[in-house]
Every structure is written in C-alpha cells, then in structure tokens.
Design an enzyme around this catalytic site. Structure first.
Site, PDB file in Angstrom:
ATOM      1  N   TYR A 192       0.842  -1.200   0.000  1.00  0.00           N
ATOM      2  CA  TYR A 192       0.000   0.000   0.000  1.00  0.00           C
ATOM      3  C   TYR A 192       0.873   1.245   0.000  1.00  0.00           C
ATOM      4  O   TYR A 192       2.073   1.192   0.256  1.00  0.00           O
ATOM      5  CB  TYR A 192      -0.937   0.006   1.203  1.00  0.00           C
ATOM      6  CG  TYR A 192      -0.280   0.356   2.522  1.00  0.00           C
ATOM      7  CD1 TYR A 192      -0.410   1.632   3.061  1.00  0.00           C
ATOM      8  CD2 TYR A 192       0.480  -0.586   3.224  1.00  0.00           C
ATOM      9  CE1 TYR A 192       0.195   1.962   4.271  1.00  0.00           C
ATOM     10  CE2 TYR A 192       1.075  -0.270   4.422  1.00  0.00           C
ATOM     11  CZ  TYR A 192       0.932   1.009   4.946  1.00  0.00           C
ATOM     12  OH  TYR A 192       1.552   1.336   6.136  1.00  0.00           O
ATOM     13  N   HIS A 208      -0.873 -21.397  -0.034  1.00  0.00           N
ATOM     14  CA  HIS A 208       0.264 -20.535   0.268  1.00  0.00           C
ATOM     15  C   HIS A 208       1.093 -20.144  -0.955  1.00  0.00           C
ATOM     16  O   HIS A 208       1.467 -18.971  -1.095  1.00  0.00           O
ATOM     17  CB  HIS A 208       1.154 -21.196   1.325  1.00  0.00           C
ATOM     18  CG  HIS A 208       0.603 -21.111   2.715  1.00  0.00           C
ATOM     19  ND1 HIS A 208      -0.542 -21.778   3.108  1.00  0.00           N
ATOM     20  CD2 HIS A 208       1.032 -20.421   3.803  1.00  0.00           C
ATOM     21  CE1 HIS A 208      -0.797 -21.515   4.380  1.00  0.00           C
ATOM     22  NE2 HIS A 208       0.144 -20.698   4.826  1.00  0.00           N
ATOM     23  N   ARG A 260      -7.419 -20.428  -1.937  1.00  0.00           N
ATOM     24  CA  ARG A 260      -6.524 -20.255  -0.801  1.00  0.00           C
ATOM     25  C   ARG A 260      -5.461 -21.352  -0.784  1.00  0.00           C
ATOM     26  O   ARG A 260      -5.749 -22.527  -0.539  1.00  0.00           O
ATOM     27  CB  ARG A 260      -7.300 -20.243   0.523  1.00  0.00           C
ATOM     28  CG  ARG A 260      -6.409 -19.822   1.684  1.00  0.00           C
ATOM     29  CD  ARG A 260      -7.128 -19.888   3.030  1.00  0.00           C
ATOM     30  NE  ARG A 260      -6.310 -19.269   4.061  1.00  0.00           N
ATOM     31  CZ  ARG A 260      -5.264 -19.850   4.653  1.00  0.00           C
ATOM     32  NH1 ARG A 260      -4.897 -21.071   4.307  1.00  0.00           N
ATOM     33  NH2 ARG A 260      -4.578 -19.204   5.581  1.00  0.00           N
ATOM     34  N   GLU A 264      12.202   2.396  14.232  1.00  0.00           N
ATOM     35  CA  GLU A 264      11.335   3.473  13.764  1.00  0.00           C
ATOM     36  C   GLU A 264      10.068   3.485  14.599  1.00  0.00           C
ATOM     37  O   GLU A 264       9.872   2.643  15.481  1.00  0.00           O
ATOM     38  CB  GLU A 264      11.006   3.295  12.278  1.00  0.00           C
ATOM     39  CG  GLU A 264      10.310   1.984  11.952  1.00  0.00           C
ATOM     40  CD  GLU A 264      10.173   1.759  10.446  1.00  0.00           C
ATOM     41  OE1 GLU A 264      10.177   2.748   9.690  1.00  0.00           O
ATOM     42  OE2 GLU A 264      10.044   0.589  10.045  1.00  0.00           O
ATOM     43  N   ARG A 301       8.123   4.143  -4.697  1.00  0.00           N
ATOM     44  CA  ARG A 301       8.207   3.152  -3.616  1.00  0.00           C
ATOM     45  C   ARG A 301       7.161   2.062  -3.798  1.00  0.00           C
ATOM     46  O   ARG A 301       7.425   0.878  -3.507  1.00  0.00           O
ATOM     47  CB  ARG A 301       8.049   3.835  -2.248  1.00  0.00           C
ATOM     48  CG  ARG A 301       8.290   2.886  -1.082  1.00  0.00           C
ATOM     49  CD  ARG A 301       8.300   3.605   0.244  1.00  0.00           C
ATOM     50  NE  ARG A 301       7.020   4.239   0.542  1.00  0.00           N
ATOM     51  CZ  ARG A 301       6.778   4.967   1.633  1.00  0.00           C
ATOM     52  NH1 ARG A 301       7.746   5.159   2.519  1.00  0.00           N
ATOM     53  NH2 ARG A 301       5.604   5.510   1.836  1.00  0.00           N
ATOM     54  N   LYS A 335       6.571  -1.983   1.955  1.00  0.00           N
ATOM     55  CA  LYS A 335       5.387  -1.388   2.588  1.00  0.00           C
ATOM     56  C   LYS A 335       4.183  -2.322   2.393  1.00  0.00           C
ATOM     57  O   LYS A 335       3.278  -2.066   1.590  1.00  0.00           O
ATOM     58  CB  LYS A 335       5.113  -0.001   2.009  1.00  0.00           C
ATOM     59  CG  LYS A 335       4.201   0.854   2.881  1.00  0.00           C
ATOM     60  CD  LYS A 335       4.165   2.285   2.376  1.00  0.00           C
ATOM     61  CE  LYS A 335       3.200   3.162   3.159  1.00  0.00           C
ATOM     62  NZ  LYS A 335       3.661   3.423   4.537  1.00  0.00           N
TER      63      LYS A 335
END
Length: 287
Positions: free
Chosen positions: A33, A102, A100, A180, A52, A147
């Site tokens: 995101y 992995h 579903r 952070e 990014r 991210k």
C-alpha cells in the site's frame, strides 16, 4: 454526496465497496500500500510515493495493476469525485483473487483499491507542546523496507502508545537500537547538536517524508549523520521528533518517563517543520 472508492476498475459508493473473500491481501496480507498526502488539492511527493509502490510490488513479485499515467488519472478522478482539498489518498495492491493456498497462484490479476479522505493538517500548536512516545520491542518480520499490508505488529505498538497516553511507539530491536515508529520515522538531536536518524535497510521503511526532510537538512546546513541510536541515547537527547506523510515533522518531548531536553520542542524540529511546510507548497506538490 457520500464518499466514493475505487475498486478494481469501478468507482463505487464507499459503503458498498467490496473485495472478494479469497483476495490474497485479506487472507495472507499478500499486498502492498501507499498513502499520499493531499495539500490544497495538490499531491505531496507523489512520484517518490509511486516509485516506492513500484519497488514494493517488485520485491513481492506482484504485477503492476496499471501504468503510472493511468494510476495518476485514477487518483485525480477519485480526489475530484470526493472533493478532497486537504487529506490523504490510500491505495492498496494485492496479488489478487485465487484459491486459498500458500504458493503464488499460477495466474493472478492484481487487485487495486483506492480511497480518499479528508484529514486536517497537524495542529501547529504542537510546536508549543510536543508529543510523547513510548518504547516497545520490535517484533516485526525481517523485510520492513517493503510497505506491506501486514501491519499487525505496528497496530499493537500504536495501540500500546494510545493506552499509555502517548502519540507514538518507538520500536526497539534486540540490540537496544530504535528502528522506527509504528507509522513514522524516528530522529534525535544529540547533546552535541548533531541530528541523527537510522540509515535505511531491511529494518525500516524508507519514508518519503524522511527523504524530503533529509534534503531540507542538507539545504539548511544542519550537522547530520545516519547511524543507529539506542533508546537510552534518545532519552538523553537534546531533541527528538518523528516524520511521516500525515504527521509532517512532529516534535517528541517525552520518551517513556524521560523528558527530552527542556521538555519543549527544539529549534531543529521547528526549523525543519517550517521548511517542510514550504516544500509542500512548492517543490513537493504536484497535480
């Protein structure tokens, strides 16, 4: 008119926006995101944010949902439909819908959702009061530079901050170094007056606001170094502050029970906030 969201090629009422139950972002946090600030109808640091996003997608081997030009067109249209002049744009790309399992599906179509919301800028009275941070163990995975939407450790850290009466949680690694904040980058000014922030790497997200502030630091001629610093060093610092797309440059005047400096926002944080506000009005803004 109510809020409008963008979901996989369609603009839909926000309260009726839906994704499939087998979207891999929902089931595996298999997605990324970005959040871009909107200031006076302008996007702040849009290109670095989208750069990014591209990097995060590459690291997870997720295909681009559309071209940069098309993505910008969707962002602008979403802002227009929602009448956003001050706020944020949130965009999320997942690997898409698949049975579903992995391993990556053999065939998948990336899913793109986007929302826009009003958000007032930070209250500048914070320059007179500052905010408190608390420290928590950093329990995240080893690729914090991506991210991803897998934010549960960050959520737990932020909730701990809230229940502790603090604004932010500073995460501390096994060596005692601050990595952070739960949704921000962390900075200190040492007793000798040197500005310090942790260098980028797999352990932290390379913040876009962080990068913009670093450019401003160089322009202002502030003594600066990128290196790790411990939580104890931070508590003894002259100043501390955080940066993010939604917090800008926000002074921290207390970490756990330790008062930072004289307990008031310092001159470097003040200087950089004013410089960043000017950046938002000028070089950092784009339509």
């Amino acid at each position: 008119m109510g809020r409008i969201a963008y979901v996989n090629g369609r603009y839909v009422p926000h309260d009726r926006a839906q994704v499939h139950i087998e979207d891999r972002g929902y089931q595996f946090a298999d997605g990324v995101y970005e959040v871009i600030a909107v200031h006076k109808g302008m996007l702040v640091d849009a290109d670095p944010h989208l750069d990014r996003l591209d990097r995060s997608l590459r690291e997870l081997r997720i295909d681009q949902p559309m071209s940069r030009r098309a993505l910008m067109a969707v962002i602008r249209e979403l802002l227009r439909r929602n009448g956003i002049r001050q706020g944020i744009v949130y965009m999320q790309v997942t690997r898409g819908v698949a049975r579903r399992d992995h391993p990556f599906p053999k065939v998948s179509v990336p899913a793109l959702v986007m929302t826009a919301s009003r958000k007032p800028p930070p209250d500048l009275s914070v320059l007179e009061t500052g905010k408190k941070a608390v420290t928590v163990p950093d329990i995240r995975w080893g690729r914090c530079d991506i991210k991803t939407v897998g934010l549960l450790p960050n959520v737990l850290a932020k909730q701990h901050a809230r229940t502790s009466g603090a604004y932010e949680a500073w995460m501390v690694d096994a060596q005692g170094n601050v990595t952070e904040g739960s949704s921000t980058n962390a900075w200190i000014v040492t007793r000798e007056g040197q500005l310090v922030t942790r260098p980028t790497g797999n352990e932290i997200l390379s913040g876009i606001t962080r990068a913009s502030v670093m450019d401003l630091v160089k322009r202002e001629g502030i003594d600066f170094v990128e290196r790790p610093f411990t939580a104890e060093e931070a508590k003894q610092a002259r100043e501390a502050f955080i940066t993010s797309a939604t917090s800008y440059v926000l002074p921290i005047v207390q970490i756990d029970d330790a008062v930072i400096g004289n307990g008031k926002p310092g001159t470097i944080a003040r200087t950089l906030l004013q410089a960043y506000l000017a950046h938002m009005e000028g070089a950092g803004a784009s339509r």
